[in-house]
Structures are given as C-alpha cells and as structure tokens.
Write a protein that holds these residues in place. Structure first.
Motif, mmCIF file in Angstrom:
data_model
loop_
_atom_site.group_PDB
_atom_site.id
_atom_site.type_symbol
_atom_site.label_atom_id
_atom_site.label_comp_id
_atom_site.label_asym_id
_atom_site.label_seq_id
_atom_site.Cartn_x
_atom_site.Cartn_y
_atom_site.Cartn_z
ATOM 1 N N LYS A 38 37.544 41.129 89.848
ATOM 2 C CA LYS A 38 36.348 40.297 90.055
ATOM 3 C C LYS A 38 36.526 39.345 91.244
ATOM 4 O O LYS A 38 35.678 39.268 92.121
ATOM 5 C CB LYS A 38 36.027 39.486 88.780
ATOM 6 C CG LYS A 38 35.711 40.363 87.569
ATOM 7 C CD LYS A 38 35.484 39.554 86.315
ATOM 8 C CE LYS A 38 36.729 38.868 85.791
ATOM 9 N NZ LYS A 38 37.837 39.777 85.426
ATOM 10 N N SER A 40 38.752 39.505 93.617
ATOM 11 C CA SER A 40 38.937 40.300 94.841
ATOM 12 C C SER A 40 37.606 40.791 95.401
ATOM 13 O O SER A 40 37.419 40.862 96.620
ATOM 14 C CB SER A 40 39.798 41.533 94.554
ATOM 15 O OG SER A 40 41.045 41.176 94.023
ATOM 16 N N HIS A 60 43.831 35.330 84.883
ATOM 17 C CA HIS A 60 43.935 34.247 85.852
ATOM 18 C C HIS A 60 42.739 33.293 85.838
ATOM 19 O O HIS A 60 42.899 32.085 85.751
ATOM 20 C CB HIS A 60 44.162 34.790 87.260
ATOM 21 C CG HIS A 60 44.462 33.675 88.191
ATOM 22 N ND1 HIS A 60 45.706 33.109 88.255
ATOM 23 C CD2 HIS A 60 43.663 32.932 88.985
ATOM 24 C CE1 HIS A 60 45.664 32.088 89.080
ATOM 25 N NE2 HIS A 60 44.440 31.957 89.538
ATOM 26 N N THR A 61 41.547 33.823 85.942
ATOM 27 C CA THR A 61 40.357 32.978 86.043
ATOM 28 C C THR A 61 39.936 32.528 84.646
ATOM 29 O O THR A 61 39.665 33.352 83.785
ATOM 30 C CB THR A 61 39.214 33.762 86.732
ATOM 31 O OG1 THR A 61 39.689 34.263 87.976
ATOM 32 C CG2 THR A 61 38.006 32.877 86.970
ATOM 33 N N ASP A 147 39.993 53.446 95.410
ATOM 34 C CA ASP A 147 41.062 54.055 96.219
ATOM 35 C C ASP A 147 42.142 54.691 95.348
ATOM 36 O O ASP A 147 42.945 55.496 95.814
ATOM 37 C CB ASP A 147 41.694 52.992 97.145
ATOM 38 C CG ASP A 147 42.123 51.728 96.398
ATOM 39 O OD1 ASP A 147 43.303 51.598 96.072
ATOM 40 O OD2 ASP A 147 41.252 50.879 96.105
ATOM 41 N N THR A 176 38.761 47.562 97.780
ATOM 42 C CA THR A 176 39.049 46.503 98.750
ATOM 43 C C THR A 176 39.770 47.055 99.983
ATOM 44 O O THR A 176 39.891 46.377 100.988
ATOM 45 C CB THR A 176 39.922 45.396 98.119
ATOM 46 O OG1 THR A 176 41.081 46.001 97.534
ATOM 47 C CG2 THR A 176 39.158 44.645 97.041
HETATM 48 N N1 LIG Z 1 44.176 49.017 95.148
HETATM 49 C C1 LIG Z 1 43.279 48.095 94.843
HETATM 50 N N2 LIG Z 1 43.659 46.950 94.218
HETATM 51 C C2 LIG Z 1 42.711 46.046 93.902
HETATM 52 C C3 LIG Z 1 41.333 46.264 94.214
HETATM 53 N N3 LIG Z 1 40.629 45.190 93.752
HETATM 54 C C4 LIG Z 1 41.537 44.348 93.189
HETATM 55 N N4 LIG Z 1 42.788 44.847 93.266
HETATM 56 C C5 LIG Z 1 44.035 44.214 92.754
HETATM 57 O O1 LIG Z 1 43.891 43.990 91.346
HETATM 58 C C6 LIG Z 1 44.559 42.778 90.948
HETATM 59 C C7 LIG Z 1 43.609 41.878 90.172
HETATM 60 O O2 LIG Z 1 42.604 41.406 91.032
HETATM 61 P P1 LIG Z 1 41.748 40.080 90.710
HETATM 62 O O3 LIG Z 1 40.642 40.073 91.709
HETATM 63 O O4 LIG Z 1 42.621 38.883 90.631
HETATM 64 O O5 LIG Z 1 41.192 40.425 89.244
HETATM 65 P P2 LIG Z 1 40.250 39.541 88.292
HETATM 66 O O6 LIG Z 1 39.286 40.471 87.650
HETATM 67 O O7 LIG Z 1 39.669 38.380 89.047
HETATM 68 O O8 LIG Z 1 41.309 39.035 87.194
HETATM 69 P P3 LIG Z 1 41.217 37.772 86.204
HETATM 70 O O9 LIG Z 1 40.855 36.564 87.002
HETATM 71 O O10 LIG Z 1 42.588 37.715 85.621
HETATM 72 O O11 LIG Z 1 40.177 38.108 85.170
HETATM 73 C C8 LIG Z 1 45.097 42.153 92.236
HETATM 74 O O12 LIG Z 1 46.464 42.497 92.335
HETATM 75 C C9 LIG Z 1 44.269 42.823 93.316
HETATM 76 O O13 LIG Z 1 44.932 42.892 94.553
HETATM 77 C C10 LIG Z 1 40.960 47.493 94.891
HETATM 78 O O14 LIG Z 1 39.781 47.787 95.188
HETATM 79 N N5 LIG Z 1 41.976 48.364 95.172
#
Ligand SMILES: Nc1nc2c(ncn2[C@@H]2O[C@H](COP(=O)(O)OP(=O)(O)OP(=O)(O)O)[C@@H](O)[C@H]2O)c(=O)[nH]1
Ligand SMILES: [Mg+2]
Length: 192
Positions: A38, A40, A60-61, A147, A176
C-alpha cells in the motif's frame, strides 16, 4: 479532473477518524493485507521514493495517513490486516478503524483494494470486497507485485477472478519496477 500526482505532500497521520484532516478533498482509500504494498503504491503513483514509509516487515502502518495530492484529493493509507504479533492485533485495529471510516468518511469516493498477485484471495480480502460492493462504493482491485508472476500465472489468476464474478474492468495490475503500470490507476483516480 487533471491531477498532478507529482505535486504530493504528506498531510497528516490520524490515530482515528476524529483526528483526520477536516475533509476539504475527496478521498481515495487504500486497503489490503499487511505488506501487500500500500505505502509503496502511494510512492509509485507520486513518483517519490519516501513519501510514504515502506517496510519489508508487515504491520508497519498503524495510523490513517493522509497524503494531499495536488490540493485535489487525499490518498489515505490505512493499516493492513492479516497480521498479529507480540500481543498486537492488527485485525482488531483495522476492524475498528475501518468501521468508523466507512460509516463516517463522507468524502470517500474510491477504494483501492490491494491484493498480492502471487496469492489467492484470503477470507479477509473476500470479506472486504463484498462489504464494499454491498455499500456500492466505487472500487478497484489492484494486484501488486505483478513483476513476481509470469504470463501463465497471470492467466490462471484472471481465470480464477472471472469464476468468482470479478469483472475485467475492476482489475489493475501494478509493479513498482514498471512505472507505466501506474498510468491506468492514475486515470481511474482522476476520473472520480
Ligand atoms: N517486487 C516488488 N516488491 C514490492 C512491490 N510493491 C511493494 N513491494 C515490497 O513489498 C514490501 C511491503 O511494501 P509496503 O508498501 O511497505 O507494504 P504495506 O502494504 O504498506 O505494508 P503495511 O504498512 O505493513 O501494511 C516492501 O519490501 C516493498 O518494497 C512491487 O510492485 N514489486
Ligand atoms: Mg504501509
């Protein structure tokens, strides 16, 4: 509406809706399992590395984080679900925060439900999709980390989605690693 996604700033973190910014802009909410990407996705949409804080560790969030996009909309990053550790129950937080949010955030215009391209939909995912559908809130299913899957895995996923009644125009794949995968999402958000 034309939105310049590059003109994005952090607005506020709110532990609950009471402390949310007084809604002058329509809101686009992101929901999804912890670690689905999310935060990212917000960075990728806005082409900034560290607008939203990302982490390889789930959970994290823990706040509602509001990002002001071009003084036109708020993107709202919410805590994820499906993660509990060290006595901290993220699902409980998510449930309480989101109950309040869906009942009281009158400027909610669009929900992005983020799903990991590599995984089957969890019970939580299906619950939230059904909930949003019942409430008749505009939404789209964003499959992140595309990816990480190949063409045949993607075809398999699409077949599964059509079997459970998901329409093609509800689905967006993002990665990403490929910035152009965010173009259609930017268009969707601009159309609200
Ligand atoms: N390969 C790849 N990795 C990704 C992509 N999007 C996110 N990630 C990885 O996934 C992990 C989690 O990403 P976050 O964006 O922190 O996830 P979140 O949903 O905000 O997580 P919480 O805040 O814990 O709920 C990180 O290590 C990112 O680098 C993507 O499109 N491709
Ligand atoms: Mg996050």
């Amino acid at each position: 509406m034309t939105i310049n996604f590059l003109n994005a700033t952090f607005a506020k973190s709110a532990p609950s809706l009471k402390e949310a910014p007084q809604g002058q802009f329509p809101e686009v909410l992101l929901v999804g399992k912890s670690n689905v990407g999310k935060s990212s996705l917000i960075n990728a949409l806005c082409n900034k590395k560290a607008l939203a804080f990302t982490s390889s560790k789930p959970g994290h969030t823990r706040l509602l984080n509001y990002y002001n996009i071009d003084n036109k909309i708020y993107l709202v990053d919410a805590p994820g679900y499906g993660y509990a550790k060290g006595g901290f129950d993220l699902d409980k937080l998510f449930g309480e925060m989101m109950d309040d949010y869906f009942t009281n955030a009158s400027r909610l215009k669009l929900v992005l439900v983020l799903l990991d391209s590599r995984r089957e939909l969890s019970e939580n995912d299906v619950d939230i999709i059904n909930f949003i559908r019942e409430k008749d809130i505009d939404h789209c299913l964003v499959f992140t980390k595309s990816d990480k899957i190949n063409q045949s895995e993607k075809a398999h996923l699409l077949k599964h989605l059509s079997e459970i009644g998901v329409e093609k125009d509800e689905i967006i794949f993002t990665s990403t690693l490929k910035t152009r995968t965010f173009d259609s999402l930017r268009n969707k958000i601009s159309s609200i």
